[in-house]
Design a protein around this motif. Structure first.
Motif, PDB file in Angstrom:
ATOM      1  N   GLU A 130       0.828  -1.213   0.000  1.00 32.04           N
ATOM      2  CA  GLU A 130       0.000   0.000   0.000  1.00 32.04           C
ATOM      3  C   GLU A 130       0.855   1.253   0.000  1.00 32.04           C
ATOM      4  O   GLU A 130       0.563   2.218  -0.699  1.00 32.04           O
ATOM      5  N   ARG A 131       1.917   1.248   0.782  1.00 28.07           N
ATOM      6  CA  ARG A 131       2.814   2.411   0.866  1.00 28.07           C
ATOM      7  C   ARG A 131       3.537   2.664  -0.446  1.00 28.07           C
ATOM      8  O   ARG A 131       3.747   3.813  -0.831  1.00 28.07           O
ATOM      9  N   LEU A 132       3.937   1.600  -1.112  1.00 24.16           N
ATOM     10  CA  LEU A 132       4.780   1.732  -2.300  1.00 24.16           C
ATOM     11  C   LEU A 132       4.012   1.856  -3.614  1.00 24.16           C
ATOM     12  O   LEU A 132       4.592   2.239  -4.624  1.00 24.16           O
ATOM     13  N   ASN A 133       2.735   1.547  -3.602  1.00 15.17           N
ATOM     14  CA  ASN A 133       1.945   1.520  -4.837  1.00 15.17           C
ATOM     15  C   ASN A 133       1.883   2.911  -5.471  1.00 15.17           C
ATOM     16  O   ASN A 133       1.373   3.850  -4.865  1.00 15.17           O
ATOM     17  N   PRO A 134       2.388   3.048  -6.710  1.00 15.74           N
ATOM     18  CA  PRO A 134       2.439   4.366  -7.348  1.00 15.74           C
ATOM     19  C   PRO A 134       1.173   4.738  -8.140  1.00 15.74           C
ATOM     20  O   PRO A 134       1.101   5.835  -8.685  1.00 15.74           O
ATOM     21  N   HIS A 135       0.198   3.876  -8.205  1.00 14.77           N
ATOM     22  CA  HIS A 135      -0.965   4.091  -9.071  1.00 14.77           C
ATOM     23  C   HIS A 135      -2.134   4.725  -8.329  1.00 14.77           C
ATOM     24  O   HIS A 135      -2.314   4.517  -7.130  1.00 14.77           O
ATOM     25  N   LEU A 136      -2.929   5.480  -9.080  1.00 15.28           N
ATOM     26  CA  LEU A 136      -4.100   6.156  -8.513  1.00 15.28           C
ATOM     27  C   LEU A 136      -5.401   5.472  -8.897  1.00 15.28           C
ATOM     28  O   LEU A 136      -6.319   5.388  -8.087  1.00 15.28           O
ATOM     29  N   ALA A 137      -5.481   4.985 -10.131  1.00 14.93           N
ATOM     30  CA  ALA A 137      -6.705   4.327 -10.599  1.00 14.93           C
ATOM     31  C   ALA A 137      -6.870   2.996  -9.861  1.00 14.93           C
ATOM     32  O   ALA A 137      -5.899   2.248  -9.662  1.00 14.93           O
ATOM     33  N   GLU A 138      -8.098   2.705  -9.466  1.00 13.45           N
ATOM     34  CA  GLU A 138      -8.362   1.521  -8.645  1.00 13.45           C
ATOM     35  C   GLU A 138      -7.932   0.216  -9.323  1.00 13.45           C
ATOM     36  O   GLU A 138      -7.301  -0.637  -8.690  1.00 13.45           O
ATOM     37  N   ASP A 139      -8.257   0.041 -10.608  1.00 13.42           N
ATOM     38  CA  ASP A 139      -7.880  -1.213 -11.281  1.00 13.42           C
ATOM     39  C   ASP A 139      -6.367  -1.359 -11.374  1.00 13.42           C
ATOM     40  O   ASP A 139      -5.823  -2.455 -11.222  1.00 13.42           O
ATOM     41  N   GLU A 140      -5.674  -0.252 -11.583  1.00 14.72           N
ATOM     42  CA  GLU A 140      -4.215  -0.296 -11.642  1.00 14.72           C
ATOM     43  C   GLU A 140      -3.617  -0.558 -10.259  1.00 14.72           C
ATOM     44  O   GLU A 140      -2.661  -1.315 -10.118  1.00 14.72           O
ATOM     45  N   ARG A 141      -4.177   0.070  -9.230  1.00 15.63           N
ATOM     46  CA  ARG A 141      -3.699  -0.167  -7.851  1.00 15.63           C
ATOM     47  C   ARG A 141      -3.874  -1.636  -7.471  1.00 15.63           C
ATOM     48  O   ARG A 141      -2.980  -2.243  -6.888  1.00 15.63           O
ATOM     49  N   GLU A 142      -5.023  -2.200  -7.824  1.00 14.35           N
ATOM     50  CA  GLU A 142      -5.285  -3.608  -7.503  1.00 14.35           C
ATOM     51  C   GLU A 142      -4.307  -4.528  -8.217  1.00 14.35           C
ATOM     52  O   GLU A 142      -3.782  -5.470  -7.618  1.00 14.35           O
ATOM     53  N   ARG A 143      -4.069  -4.266  -9.504  1.00 14.14           N
ATOM     54  CA  ARG A 143      -3.175  -5.133 -10.278  1.00 14.14           C
ATOM     55  C   ARG A 143      -1.741  -5.044  -9.771  1.00 14.14           C
ATOM     56  O   ARG A 143      -1.056  -6.057  -9.623  1.00 14.14           O
ATOM     57  N   TRP A 144      -1.279  -3.828  -9.472  1.00 13.17           N
ATOM     58  CA  TRP A 144       0.074  -3.649  -8.957  1.00 13.17           C
ATOM     59  C   TRP A 144       0.208  -4.352  -7.606  1.00 13.17           C
ATOM     60  O   TRP A 144       1.184  -5.050  -7.353  1.00 13.17           O
ATOM     61  N   SER A 145      -0.786  -4.164  -6.741  1.00 12.71           N
ATOM     62  CA  SER A 145      -0.762  -4.793  -5.415  1.00 12.71           C
ATOM     63  C   SER A 145      -0.731  -6.307  -5.515  1.00 12.71           C
ATOM     64  O   SER A 145      -0.042  -6.978  -4.738  1.00 12.71           O
ATOM     65  N   GLN A 146      -1.471  -6.861  -6.467  1.00  7.32           N
ATOM     66  CA  GLN A 146      -1.482  -8.313  -6.634  1.00  7.32           C
ATOM     67  C   GLN A 146      -0.104  -8.820  -7.052  1.00  7.32           C
ATOM     68  O   GLN A 146       0.383  -9.827  -6.529  1.00  7.32           O
ATOM     69  N   GLY A 147       0.535  -8.123  -7.975  1.00  3.74           N
ATOM     70  CA  GLY A 147       1.893  -8.506  -8.381  1.00  3.74           C
ATOM     71  C   GLY A 147       2.873  -8.412  -7.226  1.00  3.74           C
ATOM     72  O   GLY A 147       3.701  -9.303  -7.017  1.00  3.74           O
ATOM     73  N   PHE A 148       2.769  -7.329  -6.460  1.00  9.42           N
ATOM     74  CA  PHE A 148       3.640  -7.132  -5.304  1.00  9.42           C
ATOM     75  C   PHE A 148       3.454  -8.265  -4.304  1.00  9.42           C
ATOM     76  O   PHE A 148       4.420  -8.887  -3.853  1.00  9.42           O
ATOM     77  N   LYS A 149       2.211  -8.537  -3.954  1.00  5.42           N
ATOM     78  CA  LYS A 149       1.909  -9.573  -2.966  1.00  5.42           C
ATOM     79  C   LYS A 149       2.356 -10.953  -3.456  1.00  5.42           C
ATOM     80  O   LYS A 149       2.957 -11.717  -2.701  1.00  5.42           O
ATOM     81  N   ASP A 150       2.078 -11.263  -4.721  1.00  4.58           N
ATOM     82  CA  ASP A 150       2.462 -12.572  -5.255  1.00  4.58           C
ATOM     83  C   ASP A 150       3.972 -12.779  -5.185  1.00  4.58           C
ATOM     84  O   ASP A 150       4.442 -13.852  -4.801  1.00  4.58           O
ATOM     85  N   ALA A 151       4.743 -11.757  -5.547  1.00  8.13           N
ATOM     86  CA  ALA A 151       6.203 -11.887  -5.522  1.00  8.13           C
ATOM     87  C   ALA A 151       6.716 -11.982  -4.089  1.00  8.13           C
ATOM     88  O   ALA A 151       7.579 -12.808  -3.789  1.00  8.13           O
ATOM     89  N   ALA A 152       6.198 -11.139  -3.211  1.00  9.07           N
ATOM     90  CA  ALA A 152       6.670 -11.136  -1.828  1.00  9.07           C
ATOM     91  C   ALA A 152       6.355 -12.463  -1.145  1.00  9.07           C
ATOM     92  O   ALA A 152       7.189 -13.009  -0.419  1.00  9.07           O
ATOM     93  N   LEU A 153       5.163 -12.999  -1.368  1.00 10.83           N
ATOM     94  CA  LEU A 153       4.791 -14.274  -0.759  1.00 10.83           C
ATOM     95  C   LEU A 153       5.583 -15.429  -1.359  1.00 10.83           C
ATOM     96  O   LEU A 153       5.797 -16.445  -0.697  1.00 10.83           O
ATOM     97  N   ASN A 154       6.021 -15.278  -2.589  1.00 12.92           N
ATOM     98  CA  ASN A 154       6.816 -16.305  -3.258  1.00 12.92           C
ATOM     99  C   ASN A 154       8.175 -16.491  -2.589  1.00 12.92           C
ATOM    100  O   ASN A 154       8.780 -17.551  -2.696  1.00 12.92           O
ATOM    101  N   HIS A 155       8.638 -15.470  -1.873  1.00 16.90           N
ATOM    102  CA  HIS A 155       9.969 -15.503  -1.269  1.00 16.90           C
ATOM    103  C   HIS A 155       9.971 -15.864   0.211  1.00 16.90           C
ATOM    104  O   HIS A 155      11.026 -15.893   0.827  1.00 16.90           O
ATOM    105  N   ILE A 156       8.803 -16.120   0.789  1.00 11.97           N
ATOM    106  CA  ILE A 156       8.782 -16.455   2.214  1.00 11.97           C
ATOM    107  C   ILE A 156       8.425 -17.923   2.413  1.00 11.97           C
ATOM    108  O   ILE A 156       8.045 -18.617   1.480  1.00 11.97           O
ATOM    109  N   ALA A 157       8.517 -18.361   3.633  1.00 14.98           N
ATOM    110  CA  ALA A 157       8.296 -19.772   3.967  1.00 14.98           C
ATOM    111  C   ALA A 157       6.865 -20.214   3.655  1.00 14.98           C
ATOM    112  O   ALA A 157       5.939 -19.425   3.766  1.00 14.98           O
TER     113      ALA A 157
END
Length: 70
Positions: free
Chosen positions: A36-63
């Motif tokens: 949420e802090r790092l998301n650079p997008h304003l439009a809701e669909d873009e914010r959601e898509r960016w957040s999903q990519g961020f979350k997917d990558a971050a979760l991919n690197h944890i246990a």
């Protein structure tokens, strides 16, 4: 405001994925807050898509046990 195309949204997801790969948080709540802090997008669909990519990558690197808590 114009609606993003599927191609644009795929690039936005990839941008979120790249940022999420650098995320050092190991807790899904912390990952969501960082996204949420790092998301650079304003439009809701873009914010959601960016957040999903961020979350997917971050979760991919944890246990696996932390992934189950998402």
């Amino acid at each position: 405001m114009t609606k993003s195309t599927p191609f644009q949204l795929s690039r936005i997801y990839a941008s979120g994925w790249r940022a999420g790969g650098n995320c050092t948080a190991d807790n899904p709540v912390e990952i969501a807050a960082a996204g949420e802090r790092l998301n650079p997008h304003l439009a809701e669909d873009e914010r959601e898509r960016w957040s999903q990519g961020f979350k997917d990558a971050a979760l991919n690197h944890i246990a696996p046990s932390a992934k189950a808590r998402k």
